[in-house]
Enzyme design. Sequence first.
Site, mmCIF file in Angstrom:
data_model
loop_
_atom_site.group_PDB
_atom_site.id
_atom_site.type_symbol
_atom_site.label_atom_id
_atom_site.label_comp_id
_atom_site.label_asym_id
_atom_site.label_seq_id
_atom_site.Cartn_x
_atom_site.Cartn_y
_atom_site.Cartn_z
ATOM 1 N N MET B 163 0.422 -45.033 30.058
ATOM 2 C CA MET B 163 1.425 -44.538 31.011
ATOM 3 C C MET B 163 0.701 -44.031 32.196
ATOM 4 S SD MET B 163 4.132 -41.803 29.876
ATOM 5 C CE MET B 163 3.252 -40.539 29.218
ATOM 6 N N ARG B 292 7.087 -36.650 24.845
ATOM 7 C CA ARG B 292 7.582 -35.170 24.904
ATOM 8 C C ARG B 292 7.455 -34.747 23.330
ATOM 9 N NH1 ARG B 292 10.356 -33.890 30.904
ATOM 10 N NH2 ARG B 292 7.904 -34.337 32.036
ATOM 11 N N TYR B 436 -0.391 -31.875 29.306
ATOM 12 C CA TYR B 436 0.168 -33.138 29.597
ATOM 13 C C TYR B 436 1.507 -33.319 29.220
ATOM 14 C CZ TYR B 436 -1.885 -34.753 24.863
ATOM 15 O OH TYR B 436 -2.396 -35.361 23.751
ATOM 16 N N GLU B 437 1.856 -34.527 29.600
ATOM 17 C CA GLU B 437 3.377 -34.854 29.385
ATOM 18 C C GLU B 437 4.423 -34.031 30.121
ATOM 19 O OE1 GLU B 437 4.093 -37.895 28.315
ATOM 20 O OE2 GLU B 437 2.119 -38.372 27.607
ATOM 21 N N GLY B 438 3.937 -33.427 31.358
ATOM 22 C CA GLY B 438 4.457 -32.420 31.954
ATOM 23 C C GLY B 438 4.138 -31.134 31.290
#
Lengths: 591, 591
Positions: B163, B292, B436-438
């Site tokens: 990603m 997430r 990570y991942e927001g």
Amino acid sequence: MFEYRAPLKDMQFILHDVFQISSRFTDLNLNDELSEDLINSVLEEAGRIAETLMAPLNQSGDEQGCQFEAGQVTTPEGFVDAYRTYASGGWIGLSGDPEYGGQGMPKLLTVSIEEMMMAANSSLALYAVLTAGGALAIARHASESLKQTYLPKLYDGSWSATMCLTEAQAGTDLSMLKTRAEPEGEAYRITGSKMFITGGEHDLTDNIVHLVLAKLPGAPAGAKGVSLFLVPKYLPESPDQTNGVSCGSIEHKMGLLGSATCVMNFDQAKGFLVGEPHNGLACMFTMMNYERLTIGLQGLALGDASYQVAARYADERRQGRSARGTQSPDDAGDSLLVHADVRRMLLTMRANSEAARALAVYVGSQLDIAHYHPEAESRKKAEWRVAVLTPVAKAAFSDRGFEACVLGQQVLGGHGYVREWGQEQKVRDARIAQIYEGTNGIQALDLMGRKVVYDRQGMLDDLIGEVESFAQELPGSQAPFAEGLQNALSDLQAAVAHVRSASVEMPDEVGAASVPFLDLLSIVMYGYMWARMSMTAQSKLDSGEGDSDFCQAKIHVADYYLRRCMPKTHALRKEIEAGSDSVMSMPAALF
Amino acid sequence: MFEYRAPLKDMQFILHDVFQISSRFTDLNLNDELSEDLINSVLEEAGRIAETLMAPLNQSGDEQGCQFEAGQVTTPEGFVDAYRTYASGGWIGLSGDPEYGGQGMPKLLTVSIEEMMMAANSSLALYAVLTAGGALAIARHASESLKQTYLPKLYDGSWSATMCLTEAQAGTDLSMLKTRAEPEGEAYRITGSKMFITGGEHDLTDNIVHLVLAKLPGAPAGAKGVSLFLVPKYLPESPDQTNGVSCGSIEHKMGLLGSATCVMNFDQAKGFLVGEPHNGLACMFTMMNYERLTIGLQGLALGDASYQVAARYADERRQGRSARGTQSPDDAGDSLLVHADVRRMLLTMRANSEAARALAVYVGSQLDIAHYHPEAESRKKAEWRVAVLTPVAKAAFSDRGFEACVLGQQVLGGHGYVREWGQEQKVRDARIAQIYEGTNGIQALDLMGRKVVYDRQGMLDDLIGEVESFAQELPGSQAPFAEGLQNALSDLQAAVAHVRSASVEMPDEVGAASVPFLDLLSIVMYGYMWARMSMTAQSKLDSGEGDSDFCQAKIHVADYYLRRCMPKTHALRKEIEAGSDSVMSMPAALF
């Protein structure tokens, strides 16, 4: 990359404005020359050393770590020179006994200096603070001849000191020690193996003086049978011949990689009794209590260093736009400081660090009163404060300091996780402060057991009385603080009442309540410190003296602490009131 | 050293007893063959792989890390073989579309499998879960021809996926992306540089398929101008020739050292549009939302793995004596499990991990309903649940998971800080899941903004209604839980009311409340899960079925969560009610 800046302005505010040390501590007879100017120059010089000598070796020290080969430990590049420069400035003997070459500075000043060194380079600072702590135990408990031989060398940094307690089977429980001491003339032969010995072996000094807990023949069982011995790596009379002390290995750790954590083997090593036989724990506690405050300072220090990087990064980094609409139209994004949640993280870090800094000076001043005050009653009260607040300082400073490092990493996002920015190192370095010198769980048990439940003298109640009177006497302009403190105090008192009453029948209530209770008391004390700082800052503003920005910031952070951190006391009280049954009822086999 | 054991019993309890998936999800038409026996054998086989294939490479993977030389990444010893074995078992395509070679398993099952892989070896698992997530985005949004070319290779693990979002100047704020896509016939040429790309380059698979966010010429400004492209390392038609994709370097990180985090350079690389032009963020969010939940599972998984070591260590380690008097007179000390504070730490870990495990299955089941349910209304309600709970799962699982790892390190004292026991690695590995991942702050903003304050559909209210009805219908034997849930719900509702009202005038209220609000909602949801588990365990006990020890333990841990963790909602509500002024009023220059 952002460099560490010693927080001199805040330290001066706390020392001079909040605690007014130059005028309030004159009766200690220790500070004839301790003028505001002298204090400021000592702080400035320490800040310069922290910033320019120690901080530049922090990241490289982490990368290189200590190396172990054939019994020898090599510290990271630059450590030897930096340590010698530091020692030659007289910093190690700063609070040492002037009769033996120390500088006789009060503890309320050395806490600030230790904080700066720990913030700049915890690994390197640790060798120095252990030496100062070891010297303190020797100064208080050793014979005149040992003091004359060892103290000057420790104070001038040519020798270092260690604390040798832990053995493989005996960590928290020192009654399980197996190291033995056999009398031989005036001296003893020490045999046994110790682990987790910070600075047990290294290349910074000519000699290393180990303070070793061991058992004499026929010693009573348990912790009461432990004696303290001074065991040098080299005997002063034969500096070329090792004294049966050797390093077996060093640990591979999560952090603090520039500090050598050693397995130390004593094989018929010649040692000297310090203090009375079988009274070693009490002597060691002189060192331990000193180190406990210092280790708390490590947590506070790293939390503040992390704040500095996070705040500067947040100011410069452009991501997203303010919820109120674009603030910096000429930039690709607004500063991170427009985001409420980034501010929440920064304010949490700062609110805890600055309260801890004030509380450290408070505890330092009580140590000085306990040691130097001419009146017995004042000394006794100060000793109570030290007894109650040492575990709080060690555990709360290191817990909140670690959390601050984690938040300071979070502010940087992915950049906080990579090594380059140094934020992840602070998390790794701060983590140990919650574990060593007695885990924070042990600090809480010490507080709850000895100083709350079995507190026949009313040590805690006396402290609560001080905070309560202060809250009642706050001026009307500080009404929200008065209310916040009263609420927190009522949670604290409910918790105390619960544990004192419930523990009569249920001995596990003490352990079940201990950690939330320490947290609760620390919030009351941080709130007390914030109220004092807020009031002082307001009166400086009102009178038009001092740095208006600085005072405004104090008032904002105080308000943040009051409104967003202090309400946690409620949940802690509820957790305590849930009682020991909630943790003890599950059979051990079901874990 | 203690080895990881897959928590199969707890997973089976949650799937079969609490959620009764075999009987309750028959209307999804996906589980004709999804019998209890089949589920159990899948779980057992996954557990075996986690324990015997992945866990043994966890510590060595951390020690060796990934190596980067001349554009090539070498993963730690054993990773290549283990990955291929794992892939050849069909695990990567487990929830994939059966039309293209996937196994079509529901998400409520794969969450358990992902948890086990993450617990055993997060670094290695990450390559697989990113591939599964990438395949999901392709399956949902790519053209038929891309699906036919890429999905079978991704599902069978011979190719992997990444990603590619972040750029140096654009982390959280994707509107600042600079990577460009120029049309060339049916395809595009992608040029730009991406950073923090997990698995961007490695030696595990024959090809790597990058899902890249980039801007088309003339794209609108901001996040709406971003498109998604599939950019393979090698084009399938010319597998010997690189496609303008190269790895510039790998990051030196705090943890997850066996996972390569890459700077990826795209230089006129040939790519294919996925989904509509300028709609890339929506397509990427298919992958992101999947990841997430999975990253939340990483936190939960490591927290559980840490619990396992800590609980076994506490059982075996002998230090001190019980406050009730000696329990094991024949041993030198009692087990650590006699100490209330050690139990407090273990119970906190376990209470959070097991609630998260149940909530993961709950969210997984909602994902399945949203995807497979024949009725639109059911799908819509399930989508609401997923929308509200995905940020909660990502942030709360990883926050509590990290805290669990820190506690699991604390239980071991000094042994938790050295590398040997593996507890410190879990802390370092778990830390990234909060970032990570927001970041978790972004998760909280997503929740608070889109799903609470600007929630025109009543998504949150619908969820609150579910918990409220459940609490009201609890049997009399669960009265304390009914009361605890009601108290927590009333704090939650007060917080919602405050933010909805205050944010009308003060847009910063959203950000100022977001993180404490996510914590508050997570406590309500964990409480809901514990009430369900406690009730189920009680009815199994009452009916005499099942493992009585297991059910007793559930009831004890549920009680611990109710009495000692749930009261935190009060302080969170107070923190939210303190309002945005408490964080926004300090001028930026004073930070």
